[in-house]
Design a protein around this motif. Structure first.
Motif, PDB file in Angstrom:
ATOM      1  N   ARG A 189       1.538  -0.385  -5.102  1.00 31.30           N
ATOM      2  CA  ARG A 189       2.835   0.080  -5.591  1.00 31.30           C
ATOM      3  C   ARG A 189       3.888  -0.986  -5.354  1.00 31.30           C
ATOM      4  N   GLN A 190       4.746  -1.166  -6.344  1.00 34.88           N
ATOM      5  CA  GLN A 190       5.862  -2.091  -6.211  1.00 34.88           C
ATOM      6  C   GLN A 190       7.054  -1.360  -5.607  1.00 34.88           C
ATOM      7  N   VAL A 191       7.829  -2.067  -4.834  1.00 33.28           N
ATOM      8  CA  VAL A 191       9.030  -1.481  -4.253  1.00 33.28           C
ATOM      9  C   VAL A 191       9.962  -1.056  -5.386  1.00 33.28           C
ATOM     10  N   GLY A 192      10.455   0.163  -5.293  1.00 30.38           N
ATOM     11  CA  GLY A 192      11.371   0.684  -6.298  1.00 30.38           C
ATOM     12  C   GLY A 192      10.700   1.453  -7.418  1.00 30.38           C
ATOM     13  N   SER A 193       9.388   1.384  -7.500  1.00 27.60           N
ATOM     14  CA  SER A 193       8.674   2.090  -8.553  1.00 27.60           C
ATOM     15  C   SER A 193       8.327   3.511  -8.110  1.00 27.60           C
ATOM     16  N   ALA A 194       8.399   4.448  -9.033  1.00 25.20           N
ATOM     17  CA  ALA A 194       8.022   5.828  -8.753  1.00 25.20           C
ATOM     18  C   ALA A 194       6.540   6.069  -9.030  1.00 25.20           C
ATOM     19  N   PHE A 195       5.843   5.031  -9.494  1.00 25.35           N
ATOM     20  CA  PHE A 195       4.432   5.159  -9.860  1.00 25.35           C
ATOM     21  C   PHE A 195       3.603   4.069  -9.187  1.00 25.35           C
ATOM     22  N   THR A 196       2.335   4.380  -8.964  1.00 26.09           N
ATOM     23  CA  THR A 196       1.402   3.369  -8.500  1.00 26.09           C
ATOM     24  C   THR A 196       0.995   2.520  -9.702  1.00 26.09           C
ATOM     25  N   GLU A 197       0.264   1.465  -9.468  1.00 30.17           N
ATOM     26  CA  GLU A 197      -0.187   0.612 -10.566  1.00 30.17           C
ATOM     27  C   GLU A 197      -1.203   1.317 -11.462  1.00 30.17           C
ATOM     28  N   CYS A 198      -1.866   2.354 -10.951  1.00 31.94           N
ATOM     29  CA  CYS A 198      -2.785   3.138 -11.784  1.00 31.94           C
ATOM     30  C   CYS A 198      -2.044   4.288 -12.471  1.00 31.94           C
ATOM     31  N   ARG A 199      -0.714   4.282 -12.380  1.00 37.64           N
ATOM     32  CA  ARG A 199       0.192   5.209 -13.061  1.00 37.64           C
ATOM     33  C   ARG A 199       0.221   6.614 -12.466  1.00 37.64           C
TER      34      ARG A 199
ATOM     35  N   VAL B 169       0.851  -1.180   0.000  1.00 40.41           N
ATOM     36  CA  VAL B 169       0.000   0.000   0.000  1.00 40.41           C
ATOM     37  C   VAL B 169       0.890   1.234   0.000  1.00 40.41           C
ATOM     38  N   SER B 170       0.506   2.198  -0.822  1.00 36.08           N
ATOM     39  CA  SER B 170       1.134   3.510  -0.831  1.00 36.08           C
ATOM     40  C   SER B 170       0.012   4.533  -0.877  1.00 36.08           C
ATOM     41  N   ALA B 171       0.210   5.652  -0.222  1.00 39.41           N
ATOM     42  CA  ALA B 171      -0.808   6.698  -0.178  1.00 39.41           C
ATOM     43  C   ALA B 171      -0.109   8.048  -0.076  1.00 39.41           C
ATOM     44  N   PRO B 172      -0.754   9.102  -0.549  1.00 36.00           N
ATOM     45  CA  PRO B 172      -0.095  10.407  -0.508  1.00 36.00           C
ATOM     46  C   PRO B 172       0.040  10.973   0.906  1.00 36.00           C
ATOM     47  N   HIS B 173      -0.753  10.455   1.844  1.00 37.30           N
ATOM     48  CA  HIS B 173      -0.730  10.977   3.209  1.00 37.30           C
ATOM     49  C   HIS B 173      -0.691   9.831   4.212  1.00 37.30           C
ATOM     50  N   LYS B 174      -0.215  10.146   5.405  1.00 33.62           N
ATOM     51  CA  LYS B 174      -0.211   9.162   6.485  1.00 33.62           C
ATOM     52  C   LYS B 174      -0.679   9.837   7.763  1.00 33.62           C
ATOM     53  N   VAL B 175      -1.105   9.014   8.697  1.00 30.57           N
ATOM     54  CA  VAL B 175      -1.577   9.487   9.985  1.00 30.57           C
ATOM     55  C   VAL B 175      -1.014   8.567  11.063  1.00 30.57           C
ATOM     56  N   ARG B 176      -0.732   9.133  12.229  1.00 28.09           N
ATOM     57  CA  ARG B 176      -0.269   8.326  13.363  1.00 28.09           C
ATOM     58  C   ARG B 176      -1.483   7.701  14.025  1.00 28.09           C
ATOM     59  N   ALA B 177      -1.422   6.409  14.278  1.00 29.49           N
ATOM     60  CA  ALA B 177      -2.546   5.699  14.875  1.00 29.49           C
ATOM     61  C   ALA B 177      -2.029   4.751  15.945  1.00 29.49           C
ATOM     62  N   GLY B 178      -2.946   4.260  16.740  1.00 32.47           N
ATOM     63  CA  GLY B 178      -2.588   3.315  17.793  1.00 32.47           C
ATOM     64  C   GLY B 178      -2.726   3.951  19.158  1.00 32.47           C
TER      65      GLY B 178
END
Length: 88
Positions: free
Chosen positions: A34-44, A9-18
């Motif tokens: 997203r694949q490790v090492g890729s600069a793009f998500t699978e939807c490009r 999973v990759s997302a433009p934002h993150k939040v602290r949880a727990g």
């Protein structure tokens, strides 16, 4: 030997949880594949600066998942399945 998932999973934002003492980052908003090492998500989408959530493999049944990423993964896994036509 532990086998890592191909997509995370990759997302433009993150939040602290727990709870106190066990805080961790979680994706905030739509989750992309997203694949490790890729600069793009699978939807490009360009995602070079987006965090990758290493403990969160991409699953299409997750809430707030990018449907274009799911479609790209299905096409990648199964190839072209042929045109699906609506039957009236």
């Amino acid at each position: 030997m532990t086998r890592l998932p191909k997509f995370f999973v990759s997302a433009p934002h993150k939040v602290r949880a727990g709870t106190r003492g066990a805080l961790h980052d979680e994706p905030y908003g739509v989750r992309h594949a997203r694949q490790v090492g890729s600069a793009f998500t699978e939807c490009r989408m360009p995602a070079l600066s987006w965090p990758i959530f290493w403990d969160t493999p991409f699953h299409d049944e997750l809430e707030l998942v990018c449907r274009a990423c799911v479609n790209a993964l299905v096409h990648d896994r199964y190839g072209h399945l042929g045109a699906v036509q609506d039957v009236a």
